[in-house]
Enzyme design. Structure first.
Site, PDB file in Angstrom:
ATOM      1  N   ILE A 108       0.848  -1.186   0.000  1.00  0.00           N
ATOM      2  CA  ILE A 108       0.000   0.000   0.000  1.00  0.00           C
ATOM      3  C   ILE A 108       0.885   1.238   0.000  1.00  0.00           C
ATOM      4  O   ILE A 108       1.800   1.347   0.808  1.00  0.00           O
ATOM      5  CB  ILE A 108      -0.933   0.011   1.224  1.00  0.00           C
ATOM      6  CG1 ILE A 108      -1.870  -1.195   1.198  1.00  0.00           C
ATOM      7  CG2 ILE A 108      -1.736   1.301   1.290  1.00  0.00           C
ATOM      8  CD1 ILE A 108      -2.758  -1.318   2.435  1.00  0.00           C
ATOM      9  N   CYS A 109       0.639   2.133  -0.940  1.00  0.00           N
ATOM     10  CA  CYS A 109       1.351   3.414  -1.010  1.00  0.00           C
ATOM     11  C   CYS A 109       2.868   3.174  -1.122  1.00  0.00           C
ATOM     12  O   CYS A 109       3.315   2.406  -1.976  1.00  0.00           O
ATOM     13  CB  CYS A 109       0.973   4.261   0.204  1.00  0.00           C
ATOM     14  SG  CYS A 109       1.486   5.992   0.099  1.00  0.00           S
ATOM     15  N   THR A 110       3.662   3.770  -0.256  1.00  0.00           N
ATOM     16  CA  THR A 110       5.109   3.655  -0.366  1.00  0.00           C
ATOM     17  C   THR A 110       5.644   2.317   0.133  1.00  0.00           C
ATOM     18  O   THR A 110       6.856   2.104   0.129  1.00  0.00           O
ATOM     19  CB  THR A 110       5.809   4.799   0.385  1.00  0.00           C
ATOM     20  OG1 THR A 110       5.355   4.810   1.739  1.00  0.00           O
ATOM     21  CG2 THR A 110       5.500   6.139  -0.267  1.00  0.00           C
ATOM     22  N   THR A 128       2.516   3.678  -6.888  1.00  0.00           N
ATOM     23  CA  THR A 128       2.683   4.149  -5.521  1.00  0.00           C
ATOM     24  C   THR A 128       2.048   5.531  -5.451  1.00  0.00           C
ATOM     25  O   THR A 128       1.419   5.982  -6.415  1.00  0.00           O
ATOM     26  CB  THR A 128       4.176   4.189  -5.127  1.00  0.00           C
ATOM     27  OG1 THR A 128       4.287   4.467  -3.721  1.00  0.00           O
ATOM     28  CG2 THR A 128       4.941   5.246  -5.916  1.00  0.00           C
TER      29      THR A 128
END
Length: 321
Positions: A108-110, A128
Site C-alpha cells: 500500500i502506497c510507499t 505508488t
C-alpha cells in the site's frame, strides 16, 4: 480460511496499517463464516513506532509471514534509507524471503519501495503515491512504474497509490476472491464505494469537486432506476427542471464528469453486477444496463476493461463460487 499477515515497520502510517484488518475482517460468507483471518506483526514482535504520537503493540514477529496466504506492507515514513537507494535491512530482507512462493504480496502506497528494494517488482507493473512515483522509477529502473492509476493487480504482486487507494485495492482482492456481493457488503459497512477501477487516475491528476448540498442528487437517483431506458441529456435536464446547458454545467460541477460520462460509468457498473450476480445472457445484460445490444456492451467492456463480458463473468463468478 485465507490468512492475511500485515507487516508493521518502524514509522508505519496508522491509517493504512488498519485498512487490511478493516476490509478483510468484515468479509463473511453467506452462512456467516469469516473468510479471512488478519494478524499484524513487526520484524521482532516488539512494539512499533508510528508516524503519529503513539506506538502500537503486536502479538507476532515476522515468522508470521511464512504461513500467510497474503502479505500486506503498509507505508512507513521511517524508510528514508530506501529513498536514498540504500539496500533493505537484513532482517526485513530475511522476512520477505520467508514468504511462500504461492502467497500474494500487497504493498500500500510507499510500501512499494520495500518490494522494489527486494527485487520483487523487477519487470513488473506497479504504482505508488503520486508524489513518490518519480523517485520509485529513478531508484528502481527495472520496475514499470505507472504513476496515474489507483492500484495495479499483477496477479501475485499488487500495489496501490496512497491512503484510500489501499481501501480500493483490498476491496478489489475481496471481489477477486469471493465476488462482488461479498465486496459490496464490506463496502456498505465501511460506507465506501464498492468499486473504483484500478485504472482510474489518481485524484491529484484530475480532481473531482465536492458536491454542494443535495444539488442534482435526486436526478441521479432517478436515472439510476432507469439505466435500461434510452435516457437523453434532455430527459435528465427536464427531470431536474433546468435547461440543458445549465444542467450540464451544474452536473459537471457536482460530479467532475459530464452527464454522458456518468451514465456510461453507471451502466458499466450495472452490467458488471448483472454478469457477476445473475445468469442472464450477455444480450439481456446489455439491454438491462442500457447498452442496447450485446455488441455495444462487448465494445464498452473491451474499451474500459480490456476483457470481454464472458471473460469477466467467468473470472468473478468463479471467485464467488
Amino acid at each position: 480460511m485465507h490468512r492475511v499477515a500485515v507487516l508493521a515497520l518502524d514509522g508505519v502510517v496508522p491509517f493504512e496499517l488498519g485498512i487490511p484488518a478493516r476490509i478483510f475482517g468484515l468479509a463473511y460468507s453467506a452462512s456467516g463464516e469469516p473468510l479471512y483471518s488478519v494478524a499484524t506483526c513487526s520484524l521482532d514482535g516488539r512494539p512499533v513506532r508510528t508516524d503519529a504520537d503513539f506506538t502500537i503493540s503486536v502479538e507476532h514477529d515476522a515468522s508470521l509471514l511464512a504461513s500467510a496466504d497474503t502479505v500486506v506492507i503498509p507505508p512507513s515514513h521511517a524508510l528514508g534509507a530506501l529513498r536514498d537507494g540504500e539496500p533493505l535491512p537484513d532482517a526485513l530482507r530475511d522476512a520477505l524471503r520467508s514468504v511462500r512462493p504461492e502467497a500474494r504480496l500487497v504493498a500500500i502506497c510507499t510500501g512499494a519501495f520495500v518490494l522494489a528494494a527486494a527485487g520483487l517488482l523487477d519487470r513488473r507493473p506497479a504504482t505508488t503515491h503520486w508524489r513518490e512515483a518519480d523517485l520509485l522509477r529513478r531508484l528502481f529502473t527495472a520496475v514499470r512504474v505507472d504513476p496515474d492509476v489507483l492500484y495495479v493487480d499483477d496477479g501475485d504482486v499488487l500495489t496501490s497509490a496512497g491512503v484510500t487507494a489501499g481501501i480500493d485495492l483490498c476491496l478489489h482482492l475481496v471481489r477477486r476472491d469471493h465476488g462482488s456481493e461479498v465486496a459490496a457488503q464490506v463496502a456498505r459497512i465501511c460506507v465506501t464505494p464498492p468499486w473504483r477501477d484500478g485504472g482510474q487516475a489518481q485524484y491529484v491528476r484530475r480532481p473531482v469537486p465536492e458536491e454542494r448540498g443535495n444539488g442534482l442528487a435526486a436526478t441521479r437517483a432517478w436515472a439510476l432506476e432507469r439505466l435500461g431506458d434510452p435516457l437523453t441529456l434532455a430527459d435528465l435536464a427536464a427531470h431536474a427542471g433546468l435547461g440543458v446547458r445549465t444542467f450540464t454545467r451544474n452536473f459537471r460541477a457536482e460530479t467532475g464528469v459530464s452527464p454522458g460520462q456518468w451514465l456510461a460509468e453507471q451502466r458499466l457498473d450495472l452490467a458488471r453486477h448483472l454478469l457477476e450476480a445473475t445468469d442472464l445472457p450477455v444480450d439481456a445484460v446489455a439491454r438491462r444496463a442500457g447498452f442496447g445490444t450485446g455488441a455495444a456492451l462487448r465494445q464498452r467492456f473491451r474499451a474500459a476493461l480490456d476483457v470481454s463480458p464472458q471473460t469477466y463473468r467467468r473470472t468473478f463468478r468463479t471467485a464467488a463460487a
